[in-house]
Design a protein around this motif. Structure first.
Motif, PDB file in Angstrom:
ATOM      1  N   PHE A  54       8.950   6.006  22.767  1.00  0.00           N
ATOM      2  CA  PHE A  54       8.953   5.625  24.189  1.00  0.00           C
ATOM      3  C   PHE A  54      10.358   5.051  24.398  1.00  0.00           C
ATOM      4  N   LYS A  55      11.150   5.697  25.224  1.00  0.00           N
ATOM      5  CA  LYS A  55      12.584   5.340  25.248  1.00  0.00           C
ATOM      6  C   LYS A  55      12.851   3.869  25.577  1.00  0.00           C
ATOM      7  N   ILE A  56      11.891   3.239  26.226  1.00  0.00           N
ATOM      8  CA  ILE A  56      12.118   1.849  26.626  1.00  0.00           C
ATOM      9  C   ILE A  56      11.915   0.842  25.483  1.00  0.00           C
ATOM     10  N   ILE A  57      11.463   1.330  24.338  1.00  0.00           N
ATOM     11  CA  ILE A  57      11.234   0.399  23.215  1.00  0.00           C
ATOM     12  C   ILE A  57      11.399   1.145  21.885  1.00  0.00           C
ATOM     13  N   ASP A  58      12.032   0.509  20.912  1.00  0.00           N
ATOM     14  CA  ASP A  58      12.215   1.161  19.612  1.00  0.00           C
ATOM     15  C   ASP A  58      10.900   1.141  18.827  1.00  0.00           C
ATOM     16  N   ASN A  59      10.710   2.191  18.031  1.00  0.00           N
ATOM     17  CA  ASN A  59       9.467   2.314  17.260  1.00  0.00           C
ATOM     18  C   ASN A  59       9.183   1.078  16.408  1.00  0.00           C
ATOM     19  N   LYS A  60      10.228   0.499  15.866  1.00  0.00           N
ATOM     20  CA  LYS A  60      10.008  -0.610  14.917  1.00  0.00           C
ATOM     21  C   LYS A  60       9.246  -1.787  15.548  1.00  0.00           C
ATOM     22  N   HIS A  61       9.343  -1.915  16.872  1.00  0.00           N
ATOM     23  CA  HIS A  61       8.667  -3.050  17.514  1.00  0.00           C
ATOM     24  C   HIS A  61       7.137  -2.906  17.566  1.00  0.00           C
ATOM     25  N   PHE A  62       6.636  -1.713  17.242  1.00  0.00           N
ATOM     26  CA  PHE A  62       5.178  -1.551  17.172  1.00  0.00           C
ATOM     27  C   PHE A  62       4.627  -2.109  15.860  1.00  0.00           C
ATOM     28  N   PHE A  63       5.516  -2.460  14.946  1.00  0.00           N
ATOM     29  CA  PHE A  63       5.091  -2.951  13.633  1.00  0.00           C
ATOM     30  C   PHE A  63       5.743  -4.309  13.418  1.00  0.00           C
ATOM     31  N   ARG A  64       5.065  -5.362  13.760  1.00  0.00           N
ATOM     32  CA  ARG A  64       5.675  -6.687  13.711  1.00  0.00           C
ATOM     33  C   ARG A  64       5.137  -7.434  12.500  1.00  0.00           C
ATOM     34  N   LYS A  65       4.042  -8.190  12.655  1.00  0.00           N
ATOM     35  CA  LYS A  65       3.491  -8.968  11.528  1.00  0.00           C
ATOM     36  C   LYS A  65       2.102  -8.498  11.100  1.00  0.00           C
ATOM     37  N   ALA A  66       1.324  -8.049  12.089  1.00  0.00           N
ATOM     38  CA  ALA A  66      -0.042  -7.581  11.811  1.00  0.00           C
ATOM     39  C   ALA A  66      -0.895  -8.636  11.122  1.00  0.00           C
ATOM     40  N   GLU A  67      -0.813  -9.844  11.604  1.00  0.00           N
ATOM     41  CA  GLU A  67      -1.605 -10.930  11.007  1.00  0.00           C
ATOM     42  C   GLU A  67      -2.627 -11.451  12.006  1.00  0.00           C
ATOM     43  N   ILE A  68      -3.682 -12.031  11.462  1.00  0.00           N
ATOM     44  CA  ILE A  68      -4.632 -12.732  12.325  1.00  0.00           C
ATOM     45  C   ILE A  68      -4.213 -14.195  12.321  1.00  0.00           C
ATOM     46  N   GLY A  69      -4.026 -14.775  13.497  1.00  0.00           N
ATOM     47  CA  GLY A  69      -3.738 -16.216  13.565  1.00  0.00           C
ATOM     48  C   GLY A  69      -2.274 -16.577  13.705  1.00  0.00           C
ATOM     49  N   ASP A  70      -1.401 -15.586  13.910  1.00  0.00           N
ATOM     50  CA  ASP A  70       0.027 -15.899  14.091  1.00  0.00           C
ATOM     51  C   ASP A  70       0.256 -16.734  15.360  1.00  0.00           C
ATOM     52  N   TRP A  71      -0.720 -16.727  16.257  1.00  0.00           N
ATOM     53  CA  TRP A  71      -0.595 -17.488  17.509  1.00  0.00           C
ATOM     54  C   TRP A  71      -0.307 -18.965  17.260  1.00  0.00           C
ATOM     55  N   ILE A  72      -0.760 -19.454  16.105  1.00  0.00           N
ATOM     56  CA  ILE A  72      -0.600 -20.873  15.804  1.00  0.00           C
ATOM     57  C   ILE A  72       0.875 -21.302  15.842  1.00  0.00           C
ATOM     58  N   ASN A  73       1.764 -20.337  15.584  1.00  0.00           N
ATOM     59  CA  ASN A  73       3.200 -20.633  15.586  1.00  0.00           C
ATOM     60  C   ASN A  73       3.796 -20.681  16.993  1.00  0.00           C
TER      61      ASN A  73
END
Ligand code: A3P
Length: 306
Positions: free
Chosen positions: A258-277
């Motif tokens: 999708f030209k508006i975003i690089d592919n790598k941004h679809f793969f960040r941390k994939a964790e449950i609970g990162d919201w705590i940060n």
């Protein structure tokens, strides 16, 4: 009309959901021109809930007879978004290319959407096609959405502070939101019509992927045989679609589907609970209240570790 986030300059309230201004035409074209086939499989999701993962898994499960060897599997050289198109995100300027592309896809087609259930093209509801839906706890969904939207490449990208985006999220003003009505629309349909909609949660896939992959295959009418299980076919699909594997593929590290975003941004941390940060105590209190208020009595709930 409201201020947008990420690559959407605005959100418009369109058919009771917040449609990003850059996708309005695509949604309209999808509703108007898409022709469902009886054996189509739809991957439906609230954005940032695990769409990429579910696209990969569904594609690999449905097409497993075609790609006996994992060594030359298309998921090794194409991002899942290229193999499982999302018509409303692309049926804009290139609508005729898209119609051609969709009609030429090999059957059974796997197609994705972020549109809430009541606004899906009518032919999806009227056919025997099936829908697999995924959502995720709103805490992690919000953080994933905010970090993702801040990476948009578009010149028109709208950058919001975490606090501004959070206020909008709590009001439901987010891509294809409100998130509660999105989730509840598929939740209710999965209860009344369990052969049509399979309702999944990201957290459940993380907890027991073997069980969920079996469930998906059974729902789609292509259960794994004993032979496939003992030959490791299911395991190799799970491995191929794992975050660690996908994040490390060149196509996902360097491309830009999708030209508006690089592919790598679809793969960040994939964790449950990162919201705590990211959450302050008052944000925790506020979102917990919204969840309770909006989902109470529905039977839909999320386990959140405070
Ligand atoms: P985080 O931002 O929390 O890391 P979507 O695909 O709907 O855009 O959702 C993106 C979220 O799914 C991101 O979460 C991303 O890291 C995670 N994700 C992407 N691929 C995954 C995979 N193969 N397995 C598990 N999670 C994945």
């Amino acid at each position: 009309k409201e201020r947008g986030w990420g690559a959407a300059p605005y959100f418009y309230l369109f058919q009771d959901f917040w449609c990003p201004s850059n996708y309005i035409q695509g949604v309209f074209n999808f509703q108007k021109f898409f022709q469902t086939k009886e054996d189509d499989v739809f991957v439906a999701s609230f954005p940032k809930s695990g769409t990429t993962w579910l696209k990969a898994l569904t594609f690999a499960i449905v097409k497993r007879q075609h790609f006996a060897s994992v060594e030359n599997h298309p998921l090794l050289t194409s991002i899942p978004h290229a193999l499982v198109p999302s018509p409303e995100l692309t049926m804009d300027a290139d609508i005729y290319d898209q119609i051609g592309h969709l009609s030429q896809m090999t059957e059974p087609r796997v197609v994705a959407t972020h549109i809430p259930y009541p606004s899906l093209p009518k032919s999806i509801m009227e056919s025997s096609s099936r829908i697999i839906y995924i959502c995720r706890n709103p805490f992690d969904t919000f953080v994933s959405a905010w970090t993702f939207s801040s990476k948009a490449n578009s010149a028109s990208s709208a950058s919001l502070t975490l606090e501004e985006a959070f206020e909008m999220f709590c009001k439901g003003i987010v891509y294809f939101g409100p998130w509660w009505s999105h989730m509840l629309s598929y939740w209710q349909e999965s209860k009344t019509n369990p052969n049509k909609v399979l309702f999944l949660k990201y957290e459940d896939l993380k907890e027991d992927i073997n069980f969920q992959v079996k469930r998906i295959a059974e729902f789609l009418g292509c259960p794994f045989s004993e032979e496939e299980e003992s030959n490791g076919v299911m395991e190799s699909i799970i491995k191929l679609c794992s975050f660690e594997k996908m994040k490390d593929l060149d196509v996902n590290k360097f491309g830009s589907h999708f030209k508006i975003i690089d592919n790598k941004h679809f793969f960040r941390k994939a964790e449950i609970g990162d919201w705590i940060n990211y959450f302050s105590p008052s944000m925790v209190e506020k979102l917990s209240k919204v969840i309770e208020q909006k989902l109470s009595g529905s039977g839909l709930s999320f386990k959140i570790q405070y």
